[in-house]
Structure formats: structure tokens, C-alpha cells
Enzyme design. Structure first.
Site, PDB file in Angstrom:
ATOM      1  N   LYS A  49      14.091  56.290  -9.115  1.00 15.70           N
ATOM      2  CA  LYS A  49      13.292  54.649  -9.173  1.00 15.70           C
ATOM      3  C   LYS A  49      12.900  55.730  -7.488  1.00 15.70           C
ATOM      4  O   LYS A  49      13.795  56.821  -7.009  1.00 15.70           O
ATOM      5  CB  LYS A  49      13.427  53.812  -8.394  1.00 15.70           C
ATOM      6  CG  LYS A  49      14.541  53.384 -10.050  1.00 15.70           C
ATOM      7  CD  LYS A  49      13.558  52.583 -10.693  1.00 15.70           C
ATOM      8  CE  LYS A  49      13.897  51.720 -11.771  1.00 15.70           C
ATOM      9  NZ  LYS A  49      12.506  51.238 -12.954  1.00 15.70           N
TER      10      LYS A  49
ATOM     11  N   ASN B 135      -4.275  42.945 -40.918  1.00 17.57           N
ATOM     12  CA  ASN B 135      -5.732  41.829 -40.365  1.00 17.57           C
ATOM     13  C   ASN B 135      -4.556  40.152 -39.981  1.00 17.57           C
ATOM     14  O   ASN B 135      -5.768  39.023 -40.519  1.00 17.57           O
ATOM     15  CB  ASN B 135      -6.566  41.390 -41.381  1.00 17.57           C
ATOM     16  CG  ASN B 135      -7.259  43.273 -41.517  1.00 17.57           C
ATOM     17  OD1 ASN B 135      -7.381  43.133 -39.286  1.00 17.57           O
ATOM     18  ND2 ASN B 135      -8.302  43.090 -42.106  1.00 17.57           N
TER      19      ASN B 135
ATOM     20  N   ASP C 172      11.345  57.569 -15.729  1.00 21.02           N
ATOM     21  CA  ASP C 172      10.837  56.309 -16.516  1.00 21.02           C
ATOM     22  C   ASP C 172       9.990  56.159 -17.137  1.00 21.02           C
ATOM     23  O   ASP C 172       8.850  57.339 -17.560  1.00 21.02           O
ATOM     24  CB  ASP C 172      10.523  55.670 -15.476  1.00 21.02           C
ATOM     25  CG  ASP C 172      10.548  53.654 -15.339  1.00 21.02           C
ATOM     26  OD1 ASP C 172       9.791  53.369 -16.410  1.00 21.02           O
ATOM     27  OD2 ASP C 172      11.530  53.166 -13.981  1.00 21.02           O
ATOM     28  N   GLU C 173       9.283  54.838 -18.926  1.00 23.94           N
ATOM     29  CA  GLU C 173       8.599  55.199 -19.442  1.00 23.94           C
ATOM     30  C   GLU C 173       6.907  55.154 -19.338  1.00 23.94           C
ATOM     31  O   GLU C 173       6.246  56.179 -19.686  1.00 23.94           O
ATOM     32  CB  GLU C 173       8.714  53.475 -19.677  1.00 23.94           C
ATOM     33  CG  GLU C 173       8.430  52.259 -19.023  1.00 23.94           C
ATOM     34  CD  GLU C 173       8.877  52.102 -18.458  1.00 23.94           C
ATOM     35  OE1 GLU C 173       8.859  50.853 -17.998  1.00 23.94           O
ATOM     36  OE2 GLU C 173       9.879  52.799 -18.234  1.00 23.94           O
TER      37      GLU C 173
ATOM     38  N   HIS D  32      16.339  51.574 -26.003  1.00 24.07           N
ATOM     39  CA  HIS D  32      16.353  50.482 -25.399  1.00 24.07           C
ATOM     40  C   HIS D  32      16.598  48.474 -25.870  1.00 24.07           C
ATOM     41  O   HIS D  32      15.920  48.636 -26.931  1.00 24.07           O
ATOM     42  CB  HIS D  32      15.159  50.655 -24.241  1.00 24.07           C
ATOM     43  CG  HIS D  32      15.504  51.375 -22.917  1.00 24.07           C
ATOM     44  ND1 HIS D  32      15.214  51.446 -21.375  1.00 24.07           N
ATOM     45  CD2 HIS D  32      15.553  52.659 -23.140  1.00 24.07           C
ATOM     46  CE1 HIS D  32      15.274  51.663 -21.020  1.00 24.07           C
ATOM     47  NE2 HIS D  32      15.276  52.997 -21.990  1.00 24.07           N
TER      48      HIS D  32
ATOM     49  N   HIS E 189      11.636  54.459 -25.881  1.00 21.27           N
ATOM     50  CA  HIS E 189      11.394  53.533 -24.708  1.00 21.27           C
ATOM     51  C   HIS E 189      10.686  52.733 -25.707  1.00 21.27           C
ATOM     52  O   HIS E 189      10.406  52.930 -26.389  1.00 21.27           O
ATOM     53  CB  HIS E 189      11.005  53.438 -23.347  1.00 21.27           C
ATOM     54  CG  HIS E 189      10.850  52.782 -22.583  1.00 21.27           C
ATOM     55  ND1 HIS E 189      10.119  51.633 -22.206  1.00 21.27           N
ATOM     56  CD2 HIS E 189      11.851  52.500 -21.700  1.00 21.27           C
ATOM     57  CE1 HIS E 189      10.442  50.934 -21.383  1.00 21.27           C
ATOM     58  NE2 HIS E 189      11.474  51.221 -21.274  1.00 21.27           N
TER      59      HIS E 189
ATOM     60  N   SER F 227      19.290  48.398 -20.482  1.00 18.67           N
ATOM     61  CA  SER F 227      19.161  48.470 -19.367  1.00 18.67           C
ATOM     62  C   SER F 227      17.872  47.448 -18.705  1.00 18.67           C
ATOM     63  O   SER F 227      17.406  47.136 -18.941  1.00 18.67           O
ATOM     64  CB  SER F 227      17.845  49.838 -18.898  1.00 18.67           C
ATOM     65  OG  SER F 227      17.313  50.379 -17.933  1.00 18.67           O
TER      66      SER F 227
END
EC number: 4.1.1.39
Length: 475
Positions: free
Chosen positions: A175, A123, A203-204, A327, A294, A379
Site C-alpha cells: 500500500k 442468457n 494489488d489487483e 482470495h 485475485h 485478506s
């Protein structure tokens, strides 16, 4: 109240609001070896003295609240309170200060990054007396770090499992990151691993979507890596993302990965949470799985210079929570990362003992004692022309991960992997021969193209690609 029932709280109690600095600013305090130390970049509201702002941070992240309370008298504040023990101005910033705060070890649950962060970055970051607040660094004492398992295996054990030494490891993120069927996804994995990469990666944001459910992906990727292993004679891996909507589902996916016999799984540790991550890390150690981490969502927390938390703190937290890879930016690619700052937290991930070095953003000497190290992963927007710089910057104990820089090769996925492997081997050989990669790197790559048409084609495609933007987060 009769004298017989009078409590300690009633002695000297005076209701009302008092300055934090009267209790929590203690410049005479000598820090203990067991204290957790924090360096905060504090931007007070106009009219708030830096001592009051630093004391407010110490109070609100430990035992304090906005007013005096009766129950303060029922405990020992001197034992449990955080203390702002030093304040220094930030050079070049008129209204910013570094406030150093010491926390007694008893404030924190053993082995819990979740509890550590709930206090120190809780907080207090919404406190109205501050315009902005950023946690720059933490010193984790051995007395606390030894309550954590840390990485499931660490750098040396991973190299022994893979039987790969003397060079960085090579990876590739498949990809397009979303939209492929499981079978086509597995085909891309096979082609990249067969071409010479050590790892491929989910991929994440690949979890278990309608176009590719997790179980199908796991099966096709396992088939791909076993086929690539048989053809190349090298141990291969694919980071199977076990991140899920519940911890139970995450563990189910990790168990299935273990049953398939694959060497490594993956987790998005910030979106998944530290409690889930620590649970998965314990499972991975107990069952022989490596754990790739990641950092999706990190830039929401760490990118602004005056508010949030620096990635070096998130890196230390990950080392305690558990992960074998994380990463860490590239310095030369498309993602944020200034060289000296990046190397600072890379050392905090890998090394046992790291000296204080403000030129690299390291505010405290850190001793990890026997906790295993974490491999940094470079990366994001990198290709073969970056290979000399990456090899020189990150050294052998790293993972260099080329997604588009593999799958974007004009001849296909396997030739893209070949190009990266040839470029890496050429750079490692040149370095071992004593050549200066920072000065001769491009020449090393050009020489290697003479005996690798795949590398020559890659060099032609990416010769003009650059990401030249100023880094936001500088010292």
C-alpha cells in the site's frame, strides 16, 4: 414435399409456443454419474409455476428456445437436453425455489470453463419469466474435471518449493495500492519480506500505469526478494501481477517473470477472463511458476442472495481453470464472508472429496479425484488481534495476508512484518500445545507481546479496530 424427401422434422411437428415443463421438467429422471448437476435459486414472476420456471432454466441453458423449431427433429433432444429433475421451496422465502438441473456431459467442451459458463450462466439469467436467478452450486463429475489441468502445482508442491511446513503462510499487499514509483514499491517489498513475511503482493489494480510500468516493478521487486532471501535464509516471493489488456501482453509479462527467476506470478481471473487464466495456468505449470489468483469483480456477481452466482461456484471454476492461491474472504475482517459458508467453499478449494452439507451451502458431493488443491487467501481488514481466529478458522493450508495490518505499523514496514510473524508463531505454538485459540486467543497474543515490542506496538494501535456489520449472504 414428396414422401421420398420427407424429413424427420416434418413428422409430428406443430408450430407455436409450448410450455417448457412438458419437455424439460422430468421429476422421474435418475441422474447419471457423468451429469453436471446445478442448483439454481429461482424467483419466478407472479403467476409462473415453479415447475415451469425450473423447466425454463433447464431449457434456456441447454437445447431450448422460446418456440418449437423444425430442427428439433434433426437431433435427439432426450440425449442433449437439460432436465429440471427436482424443485424444493426455500425455507423462509415465499416465492423462491431451488431448482435442480442435470446437464448431459456432451453439452460442454472439454477443458473449457468458458464454454461451461456460457451455457449454464448465459442468457438464461435475463429471462423475463424470472424475477431473479442465482446459481448456488455445481456438481462437476470426474469425467469432466479430468479434462482440466487444474492448479499449476497445488498445495504440497508449493510447500516443497518454499520449504515451509506446519503453519499458514504470511503475506502483505503493498500500500498505497496506486501511486508509488517502482523503486519505492520495491523498497516496501524488501522491508516486509526481511521482517518475516513469506510473500508480498501487487494489488489487483496494479498493472502497468504511467506512475509505475510493469517491467520496472518486476525488476525492483525481484531485487527486493533476492536481497531479503539472502538476509533471512528463507525463500521469499512477490505476486507479480501479469494481468494485462491482451493475452499476448499477459504472457509476455509471465515470461519476463520466469526469466527473473521469481517463484510466483498473479492474475485477476474474473476481469482477465477464464480463457486467459487457463492459458496462464498452463504456462505456469510448464515453467515452474506458482500462480496467485485475485477475485476482483466477484462481489458484482455473488453478493446478492437472490441473483447471480455464489462464490462457491466461482471457486470450483477457478480450481478447474487453474490457480495455486485464491482470495476467499476472512470471516473476521472488512470483507463479506459468513463463517460456515466460507469454510464450505474453502474445503471445496483444498480437499479431494467433499460431502454434501447444506448447513455449509454445499448442495452436492464433490469428488475432485486427483486434481491438486488451492490455498485459500484470507485478506482484507485483518491485523494481529485477528491472528488466533484466522489460524483456528483456516488452519495451516492457507495464506494470511495483512496489507494495512503490516504497513500501518507505527514503527514502519519491517516491524509490522515482525509483529505478524511473531503473532502467527505464537498462535501455532499455542495450538500445537493443545490450547483453544477460539477461547484463549487474546491471551496468547498478550503473552507474546512480552518478548516482542513490535507486536506490543501493533496490538496497541489496532486494539479498537472492528468491522461489525451483518453478513448479507447467509444460508
Amino acid at each position: 414435399m414428396s414422401p421420398k424427401t420427407e424429413t424427420k422434422a416434418s413428422v409430428g411437428f406443430k408450430a407455436g409456443v409450448k410450455d417448457y415443463r412438458l419437455t424439460y421438467y422430468t421429476p422421474e429422471y435418475q441422474t447419471k454419474d457423468t451429469d453436471i448437476l446445478a442448483a439454481f435459486r429461482v424467483t419466478p414472476q407472479p403467476g409462473v409455476p415453479p415447475e415451469e420456471a425450473g423447466a425454463a432454466v433447464a431449457a434456456e441453458s441447454s437445447t431450448g428456445t422460446w418456440t418449437t423449431v423444425w430442427t428439433d427433429g434433426l437431433t435427439s433432444l432426450d440425449r442433449y437436453k437439460g432436465r429440471c429433475y427436482d424443485i424444493e421451496p426455500v425455507p423462509g422465502e415465499e416465492s423462491q425455489f431451488i431448482a435442480y438441473v442435470a446437464y448431459p456431459l456432451d453439452l460442454f467442451e472439454e477443458g473449457s470453463v468458458t464454454n461451461l459458463f456460457t451455457s449454464i450462466v448465459g442468457n438464461v439469467f435475463g429471462f423475463k419469466a424470472l424475477r431473479a436467478l442465482r446459481l448456488e452450486d455445481l456438481r462437476i463429475p470426474p469425467a469432466y474435471s479430468k479434462t482440466f489441468q487444474g492448479p499449476p502445482h497445488g498445495i504440497q508442491v508449493e510447500r516443497d518449493k518454499l520449504n515451509k511446513y506446519g503453519r499458514p503462510l504470511l503475506g502483505c499487499t503493498i500500500k498505497p495500492k496506486l501511486g508509488l514509483s517502482a523503486k519505492n514499491y520495491g523498497r516496501a517489498v524488501y522491508e516486509c519480506l526481511r521482517g518475516g513475511l513469506d510473500f508480498t503482493k501487487d494489488d489487483e489494480n496494479v498493472n502497468s500505469q504511467p506512475f509505475m510500468r510493469w517491467r520496472d516493478r518486476f525488476c525492483f521487486c525481484a531485487e527486493a526478494l533476492y536481497k531479503a532471501q539472502a538476509e533471512t535464509g528463507e525463500i521469499k516471493g512477490h505476486y507479480l501481477n501479469a494481468t494485462a489488456g491482451t493475452c499476448e501482453e499477459m504472457m509476455k509479462r509471465a515470461v519476463f517473470a520466469r526469466e527473473l527467476g521469481v517463484p510466483i506470478v498473479m492474475h485477476d481471473y474474473l476481469t482477465g477472463g477464464f480463457t486467459a487464466n487457463t492459458s496462464l495456468a498452463h504456462y505456469c505449470r510448464d515453467n515452474g511458476l506458482l500462480l496467485h489468483i485475485h477475485r476482483a469483480m466477484h462481489a458484482v456477481i455473488d453478493r446478492q442472495r437472490n441473483h447471480g452466482m455464489h462464490f462457491r461456484v466461482l471457486a470450483k471454476a477457478l480450481r478447474m481453470s487453474g490457480g495455486d492461491h485464491i482470495h476467499a474472504g476472512t470471516v473476521v475482517g472488512k470483507l463479506e464472508g459468513e463463517r460456515e459458508v466460507t469454510l464450505g467453499f474453502v474445503d471445496l478449494l483444498r480437499d479431494d472429496f467433499i460431502e454434501k452439507d447444506r448447513s455449509r451451502g454445499i448442495y452436492f458431493t464433490q469428488d475432485w479425484v486427483s486434481m491438486p488443491g488451492v490455498l485459500p487467501v484470507a485478506s482484507g481488514g485483518i491485523h494481529v488481534w485477528h491472528m488466533p481466529a484466522l489460524t483456528e478458522i483456516f488452519g495451516d493450508d492457507s495464506v494470511l495476508q495483512f496489507g494495512g495490518g503490516t504497513l500501518g505499523h507505527p514503527w514502519g514496514n519491517a516491524p509490522g512484518a515482525v509483529a505478524n510473524r511473531v503473532a502467527l508463531e505464537a498462535c501455532v505454538q499455542a495450538r500445537n500445545e493443545g490450547r483453544d485459540l477460539a477461547r484463549e486467543g487474546n491471551q496468547v497474543i498478550r503473552e507474546a507481546t512480552k518478548w516482542s515490542p513490535e507486536l506490543a506496538a501493533a496490538c496497541e494501535v489496532w486494539k479498537e479496530i472492528k468491522f461489525e456489520f451483518d453478513t448479507i449472504d447467509r444460508l
